[in-house]
Structures are given as structure tokens and as C-alpha cells.
Design a protein around this motif. Structure first.
Motif, PDB file in Angstrom:
ATOM      1  N   GLY A   1       7.607   9.386 -19.688  1.00  0.00           N
ATOM      2  CA  GLY A   1       7.320  10.452 -18.742  1.00  0.00           C
ATOM      3  C   GLY A   1       6.576   9.903 -17.541  1.00  0.00           C
ATOM      4  N   ALA A   2       6.911  10.413 -16.346  1.00  0.00           N
ATOM      5  CA  ALA A   2       6.426   9.767 -15.118  1.00  0.00           C
ATOM      6  C   ALA A   2       5.956  10.775 -14.089  1.00  0.00           C
ATOM      7  N   THR A   3       5.218  10.267 -13.120  1.00  0.00           N
ATOM      8  CA  THR A   3       4.802  11.049 -11.956  1.00  0.00           C
ATOM      9  C   THR A   3       4.750  10.133 -10.746  1.00  0.00           C
ATOM     10  N   GLU A   4       5.034  10.712  -9.570  1.00  0.00           N
ATOM     11  CA  GLU A   4       4.979   9.951  -8.318  1.00  0.00           C
ATOM     12  C   GLU A   4       3.570   9.918  -7.742  1.00  0.00           C
ATOM     13  N   GLY A   5       2.711  10.847  -8.208  1.00  0.00           N
ATOM     14  CA  GLY A   5       1.384  10.951  -7.617  1.00  0.00           C
ATOM     15  C   GLY A   5       0.284  10.284  -8.408  1.00  0.00           C
ATOM     16  N   LEU A   6       0.631   9.428  -9.351  1.00  0.00           N
ATOM     17  CA  LEU A   6      -0.374   8.841 -10.235  1.00  0.00           C
ATOM     18  C   LEU A   6      -1.435   8.053  -9.471  1.00  0.00           C
ATOM     19  N   LEU A   7      -1.026   7.281  -8.483  1.00  0.00           N
ATOM     20  CA  LEU A   7      -1.948   6.431  -7.723  1.00  0.00           C
ATOM     21  C   LEU A   7      -2.233   6.999  -6.339  1.00  0.00           C
ATOM     22  N   GLU A   8      -1.934   8.284  -6.127  1.00  0.00           N
ATOM     23  CA  GLU A   8      -2.020   8.819  -4.779  1.00  0.00           C
ATOM     24  C   GLU A   8      -3.447   8.844  -4.239  1.00  0.00           C
ATOM     25  N   LYS A   9      -4.433   9.269  -5.037  1.00  0.00           N
ATOM     26  CA  LYS A   9      -5.821   9.282  -4.553  1.00  0.00           C
ATOM     27  C   LYS A   9      -6.317   7.860  -4.311  1.00  0.00           C
ATOM     28  N   PHE A  10      -5.930   6.958  -5.177  1.00  0.00           N
ATOM     29  CA  PHE A  10      -6.255   5.538  -5.004  1.00  0.00           C
ATOM     30  C   PHE A  10      -5.661   5.033  -3.694  1.00  0.00           C
ATOM     31  N   ARG A  11      -4.390   5.351  -3.444  1.00  0.00           N
ATOM     32  CA  ARG A  11      -3.719   4.912  -2.225  1.00  0.00           C
ATOM     33  C   ARG A  11      -4.376   5.504  -0.984  1.00  0.00           C
ATOM     34  N   ILE A  12      -4.707   6.791  -1.042  1.00  0.00           N
ATOM     35  CA  ILE A  12      -5.300   7.444   0.125  1.00  0.00           C
ATOM     36  C   ILE A  12      -6.671   6.860   0.444  1.00  0.00           C
ATOM     37  N   ALA A  13      -7.463   6.560  -0.599  1.00  0.00           N
ATOM     38  CA  ALA A  13      -8.776   5.957  -0.356  1.00  0.00           C
ATOM     39  C   ALA A  13      -8.636   4.613   0.352  1.00  0.00           C
TER      40      ALA A  13
ATOM     41  N   LEU B   1       0.846  -1.200   0.000  1.00  0.00           N
ATOM     42  CA  LEU B   1       0.000   0.000   0.000  1.00  0.00           C
ATOM     43  C   LEU B   1       0.882   1.251   0.000  1.00  0.00           C
ATOM     44  N   SER B   2       1.902   1.266   0.819  1.00  0.00           N
ATOM     45  CA  SER B   2       2.813   2.404   0.857  1.00  0.00           C
ATOM     46  C   SER B   2       3.586   2.536  -0.449  1.00  0.00           C
ATOM     47  N   ALA B   3       3.911   1.397  -1.068  1.00  0.00           N
ATOM     48  CA  ALA B   3       4.719   1.416  -2.288  1.00  0.00           C
ATOM     49  C   ALA B   3       3.949   1.920  -3.502  1.00  0.00           C
ATOM     50  N   LEU B   4       2.631   2.111  -3.380  1.00  0.00           N
ATOM     51  CA  LEU B   4       1.877   2.695  -4.490  1.00  0.00           C
ATOM     52  C   LEU B   4       2.342   4.118  -4.775  1.00  0.00           C
ATOM     53  N   LYS B   5       2.985   4.732  -3.804  1.00  0.00           N
ATOM     54  CA  LYS B   5       3.579   6.053  -4.022  1.00  0.00           C
ATOM     55  C   LYS B   5       4.987   5.844  -4.553  1.00  0.00           C
ATOM     56  N   THR B   6       5.103   5.789  -5.853  1.00  0.00           N
ATOM     57  CA  THR B   6       6.392   5.618  -6.515  1.00  0.00           C
ATOM     58  C   THR B   6       6.302   6.221  -7.902  1.00  0.00           C
ATOM     59  N   HIS B   7       7.425   6.418  -8.547  1.00  0.00           N
ATOM     60  CA  HIS B   7       7.441   7.034  -9.875  1.00  0.00           C
ATOM     61  C   HIS B   7       7.016   6.001 -10.921  1.00  0.00           C
ATOM     62  N   LEU B   8       5.878   6.242 -11.548  1.00  0.00           N
ATOM     63  CA  LEU B   8       5.331   5.317 -12.538  1.00  0.00           C
ATOM     64  C   LEU B   8       5.307   5.969 -13.920  1.00  0.00           C
ATOM     65  N   PRO B   9       5.711   5.236 -14.956  1.00  0.00           N
ATOM     66  CA  PRO B   9       5.632   5.763 -16.324  1.00  0.00           C
ATOM     67  C   PRO B   9       4.184   5.819 -16.792  1.00  0.00           C
ATOM     68  N   LEU B  10       3.848   6.866 -17.524  1.00  0.00           N
ATOM     69  CA  LEU B  10       2.468   7.071 -17.968  1.00  0.00           C
ATOM     70  C   LEU B  10       2.186   6.397 -19.301  1.00  0.00           C
TER      71      LEU B  10
ATOM     72  N   HIS C   1      22.933   8.015 -18.397  1.00  0.00           N
ATOM     73  CA  HIS C   1      22.244   9.252 -18.036  1.00  0.00           C
ATOM     74  C   HIS C   1      20.888   8.909 -17.439  1.00  0.00           C
ATOM     75  N   HIS C   2      20.521   9.628 -16.375  1.00  0.00           N
ATOM     76  CA  HIS C   2      19.230   9.408 -15.729  1.00  0.00           C
ATOM     77  C   HIS C   2      18.427  10.691 -15.741  1.00  0.00           C
ATOM     78  N   ASP C   3      17.219  10.627 -16.290  1.00  0.00           N
ATOM     79  CA  ASP C   3      16.301  11.760 -16.341  1.00  0.00           C
ATOM     80  C   ASP C   3      15.254  11.572 -15.254  1.00  0.00           C
ATOM     81  N   ARG C   4      15.241  12.436 -14.246  1.00  0.00           N
ATOM     82  CA  ARG C   4      14.334  12.289 -13.114  1.00  0.00           C
ATOM     83  C   ARG C   4      12.878  12.539 -13.490  1.00  0.00           C
ATOM     84  N   ARG C   5      12.637  13.073 -14.670  1.00  0.00           N
ATOM     85  CA  ARG C   5      11.264  13.300 -15.116  1.00  0.00           C
ATOM     86  C   ARG C   5      10.659  12.061 -15.754  1.00  0.00           C
ATOM     87  N   ARG C   6      11.463  11.021 -15.914  1.00  0.00           N
ATOM     88  CA  ARG C   6      10.995   9.801 -16.558  1.00  0.00           C
ATOM     89  C   ARG C   6      11.179   8.617 -15.607  1.00  0.00           C
TER      90      ARG C   6
END
Length: 525
Positions: free
Chosen positions: A392-404, A305-314, A324-329
Motif C-alpha cells: 500500500g502506497a501514498t504520494e504524500g509520505l515525504l511531502e512535509k519533509f520535502r516542503i521543509a 528534491l522534487s522527486a521526493l513527491k512520488t508513490h512510495l510503499p509503506l 494488472h496494476h493497482d494504483r493504490r499500491r
């Protein structure tokens, strides 16, 4: 005479070891000067882990002891002089040394918040229905289309004072930065506050899908708790997907649910595995100090459940080559992992791997390795990246799902509601396990997400082990996603309970006997 001369020479060369302050004071002196372990270690010609050992109670000897004592005395003198002159700087609120070891489930990534909240108002290229009144709107706030001017919004009319509220029709809300209209918010009493994507949206109109499902199952089975639980667990996957769809309404990102995936993410055979290494820890401390020790086995709550907050590709993963590492991806990477010289007291962040050479790891593992290779930690060299599959990625993709899910879990624990608790556990665990090549979930086919979430759970456990070590506990074992064995006053380091930010006791046992071989066997097996 010769014997007496040798004794005289021995006495002349002998000297009492210079005294050292307590382990707590050693660490406090360094931290008050804003010096990292890596900086001090470099000056003394030792490793950062050696300095960590001294700050946990071990004592240096010989010439390095004198150097360390000289630093500590100098640090004490410098701080005392600054205090006397009243020139000591105020504690920097941006200093996040204490946050680096906090539970990963509650940390916000710096890049997530770099832009602040004032830029969440966007102009739409084409009008979209306002989430408040349903009429065309030309702006969106935090990803939700809406009218910025309350006079343009259909919800500016007073809400009815009686009768049920219309479904899915929230009332007027205040756009960030806009003035609050006088009197209007209090007319309906049903105001909605929208905050940026990745946090919860508070609204009286948000349906409780989990609570409704539990109530329906109990009613269907005439209050039979066991039968209702079985029915809910059986439908956990489609219910989780329905909750995910609901949590994604108004989201600012579109997700590719069934992307083309590279060969490294496909099973090599019908019963085999793909090529992704999740860095699952299976580590035990090879040796303990002499004597008898009480070990506490801690259980980390809600690891997946905690791990749902991670950087996921869209979107669909794209190939790139180079170190090279791009933190936006985010995605998966072929790397050569660095050497790990601390296995005697901390697990290898790459997990229990015996084979040398390059391997495919997830974004979660790569970010962990990159972070601990920085001067702040200095635990290893940076990994070498050979090629990557990212999007391209975001860490908050599943955040509302996780919080619920988290909120439902917290309520169930507080109310002793085991039916809801088992239902929620099944939802998030089955959601993760069926994201890959599974016949049980046809709505979302993201093998990359499955590996990323799993390896984030392992990374979270590694950080807990590091936090325990950094606070002076002796780490004995780290297993899977949720098992950490320690020696010492762990309650001074971790909060005890059933919440996702807390740990609970799984077992307490004693190791160590007169026979060292028996002690090691008991610890490792």
C-alpha cells in the motif's frame, strides 16, 4: 508531337499544393475542438508524433496534405459558425491538457485529491493525546488527534500575554467544518491551521531545525563559513533523518523502516548492483536538420528534491503475478517494455537500454509508461506486467519533509546564504543515496524507496523533454536527472531561475556545419 503531348499530360496532372495555416493555428484549431493528436492521427492514418511534427512547423505532402488541409478548413468553419451563433462552450476548468506538461514537482495526483478534504475527520478506536492540549481526544483531523469541541480542549483558556511560549504546545485550531469560536482565536494570537496530510502545517510553534543547525554551526566555528559548511555537510544524513522524524509527527501512516526485501532488491555481488532498472536517460538526437543551430543546455534545479513527491510503499512488499496494476499500491514490477518508435525526437522513457526482453522497473517508470500509452498521448503500447512486489502506497509520505527542505532552499537562495544552501542539498541528496544497502544510514533501510525516488527524477526529466517538444522546441539531449538540451525559444516554455520549478542555463553552444558527420558527432558526444 510526342514531347509536347507528354508536357501537356504533365501540366494536366500537376497542381499547386494546397496551402496550410501556420503551425500555431493548426494546433489551436485542433485543441479548440477538444481533439487529441491521437484522434486526429487515427482519422488521417498517421501517427500522433507525425501530427505533433506538423504542429511544430513540418509540412505534410501528397494526399495526406490534402486530407490535413480539409480537416483544418473544416475545423475553422465549424468554430467560426459556433462563434457566430454564440454557442461556443465555456472552457472546461477540468481540462488539464496544459497541466500534463507542467513540472512534475507541482502536480497533485488525481487519486490523491479524489476524496476531497471533508473526510479528514476520523473517529479514533482509542483516545490519543490531543496535539493542542495533550488531553485524551477521540477524534483526529488530517491525521492529528484533537478535540473537535473547543470547550473540551485545554487551549480554550487565554494564552499568557507575556513570557515565552511553552514548547510544543500549539494553541487552539479550528476543525474543518466547525464554526469559529468568537473572540477566542484572537486572545492568544497563535492560531494553528491544520491542512490535510501531504501539505504544510502552518504553526508558529514548528521549530526551524535547519536554521537552528546552521546558526549553531556558524557559532561553533566563529563565523567561518567554510568550516561551518563542512561540518554541516558531514552531519547531513543524521540531520535529515531527524527532520524526517519531525515531519512525520502526527502522520496518518506507519512506515516499516527495515522491511524484508525480495532478492531483486539485493545486490548480486559485493560490488555489483541489484536487478532494478531505474530508466536513467542518456539520449542524444541522432540527426539535426541542415544548417547551424544554437543549442541551450538547461539545468533542472533540485531534481532529487522534487522527486521526493512520488508513490512510495509503506509496508513490506508483497508478491503478485499477472498483468494488472493497482494504483493504490507501489513497488517494483517485472515488465516487458513496449516498442519505442520516437527515438529520433524524444528519449525512450525506459532509458538507454540495449538488451531486449523483460526487466524490473520501479513504480515511477511503470506509471510513466502507462500514462503515455493512453489514447491521450498514444506514444506506445501499454507495458506487459509479469509479476510485482508492492505494498500500500501514498504520494504524500515525504511531502512535509520535502516542503521543509524546499522552503529552506528558497530562503537561502533569496538571502544569498550559501551555507544553508549546501547543507540542504547535502541533506536531500545523501538521504536518497543512503536509503539502500549503505553503512551510513541505519535508521531507514528502504532500497525500494531509493530506486523509486531516483527513477521519479528521471521520469520528471522525460516529462520536461516532452513538454519542450510539445511546445515546439527541438530536443537535442536528455541526460541523467537534470540536463536537457534544446533548440528554440526555451524561455517561452520554461521559467528561468534557481527555484525547483525553474531551470537555469548550463551552457550555450552551436552545432551544425557544412559537414553533416561533424554535426552529428558534436551533438552526440
Amino acid at each position: 508531337m510526342t514531347d509536347f503531348g507528354a508536357i501537356d499530360a504533365l501540366l494536366a496532372g500537376a497542381k499547386k499544393e494546397v496551402p496550410l495555416p501556420s503551425a500555431e493555428e493548426r494546433r489551436a484549431l485542433r485543441e479548440e475542438l477538444n481533439l487529441s493528436r491521437a484522434q486526429l492521427a487515427q482519422a488521417l492514418g498517421v501517427s500522433p508524433s507525425t501530427v505533433g511534427g506538423w504542429e511544430s512547423g513540418r509540412d505534410p505532402s501528397g494526399e495526406v496534405r490534402e486530407k490535413y488541409a480539409y480537416f483544418l478548413e473544416g475545423a475553422r468553419t465549424k468554430l467560426a459558425a459556433e462563434t457566430a451563433a454564440e454557442e461556443a462552450p465555456a472552457e472546461d476548468p477540468e481540462d488539464d491538457d496544459h497541466l500534463d506538461h507542467a513540472d512534475h514537482d507541482d502536480q497533485a495526483d488525481a487519486e490523491q485529491n479524489a476524496g476531497g478534504q471533508d473526510d479528514d475527520v476520523d473517529v479514533l478506536t482509542a483516545p490519543r493525546p490531543c496535539v493542542l492540549c495533550g488531553q485524551p481526544a477521540r477524534h483526529q483531523v488530517a491525521g492529528f488527534p484533537q478535540h473537535l469541541d473547543p470547550a473540551e480542549c485545554g487551549t480554550s483558556e487565554p494564552a499568557p500575554t507575556s513570557g515565552p511560549a511553552a514548547p510544543d504546545k500549539p494553541t487552539e485550531r479550528k476543525a474543518p467544518g466547525s464554526p469559529q469560536p468568537s473572540g477566542r482565536q484572537g486572545q492568544s494570537g497563535r492560531g494553528v491551521r491544520v491542512v490535510p496530510v501531504g501539505r504544510r502545517m502552518q504553526s508558529a510553534d514548528t521549530p526551524d531545525l535547519i536554521g537552528s543547525a546552521v546558526a549553531a554551526a556558524l557559532a561553533e566555528h566563529s563565523g567561518d563559513v567554510e568550516a561551518a559548511s563542512k561540518a554541516l555537510v558531514k552531519r547531513a544524513i543524521p540531520d535529515a533523518m531527524a527532520l524526517l522524524d519531525h515531519s512525520r509527527k502526527g502522520g496518518r501512516y506507519d512506515v516499516v523502516a527495515h522491511p524484508w526485501l525480495p532478492d531483486v532488491l539485493h545486490k548480486q555481488s559485493s560490488r555489483g548492483a541489484d536487478q532494478i532498472w531505474e530508466a536513467r536517460p542518456k539520449w542524444a538526437r541522432p540527426e539535426l536538420p541542415p544548417g547551424e543551430h544554437e543549442v541551450t543546455a538547461l539545468d533542472v534545479n533540485g531534481a532529487y528534491l522534487s522527486a521526493l513527491k512520488t508513490h512510495l510503499p509503506l509496508g513490506q512488499l508483497e508478491h503478485s503475478i499477472g498483468n494488472h496494476h493497482d494504483r493504490r499500491r507501489a513497488g517494483v514490477h517485472l515488465i516487458t517494455p513496449p516498442d519505442w518508435d520516437h527515438d529520433t525526437y524524444l528519449p525512450n522513457p525506459i532509458g538507454s537500454r540495449d538488451e531486449p526482453g523483460p526487466l524490473w522497473v520501479t513504480e515511477s517508470t511503470l506509471r510513466l509508461l502507462l500514462r503515455i500509452s493512453t489514447p491521450k498521448y498514444g506514444l506506445c503500447d501499454p507495458p506487459e506486467i509479469h509479476e510485482s512486489w508492492t505494498s500500500g502506497a501514498t504520494e504524500g509520505l515525504l511531502e512535509k519533509f520535502r516542503i521543509a527542505l524546499k522552503d529552506a532552499r528558497d530562503r537561502a537562495i533569496a538571502e544569498g546564504d550559501e551555507v544553508t544552501l549546501e547543507y540542504v542539498k547535502a541533506m536531500y541528496s545523501k538521504f536518497v543515496s543512503t536509503l539502500g544497502e549503505s553503512n551510513y544510514n541505519r535508521e531507514l533501510y528502504r532500497t525500494d524507496w531509493m530506486h523509486l525516488i531516483r527513477s521519479q527524477a528521471f521520469a520528471n526529466l522525460w516529462w520536461k523533454a516532452h513538454h519542450a517538444y510539445d511546445e515546439g522546441l527541438m530536443v537535442v539531449r536528455a541526460m541523467g536527472t537534470d540536463e536537457l538540451h534544446v533548440i528554440g525559444d526555451w524561455r517561452a516554455v520554461f521559467s528561468e531561475g534557481r527555484g525547483v520549478t525553474e531551470v537555469k542555463i548550463k551552457d550555450v553552444y552551436t552545432v551544425g556545419a557544412s559537414d553533416t558527420t561533424d554535426q552529428r558527432t558534436e551533438v552526440k558526444n
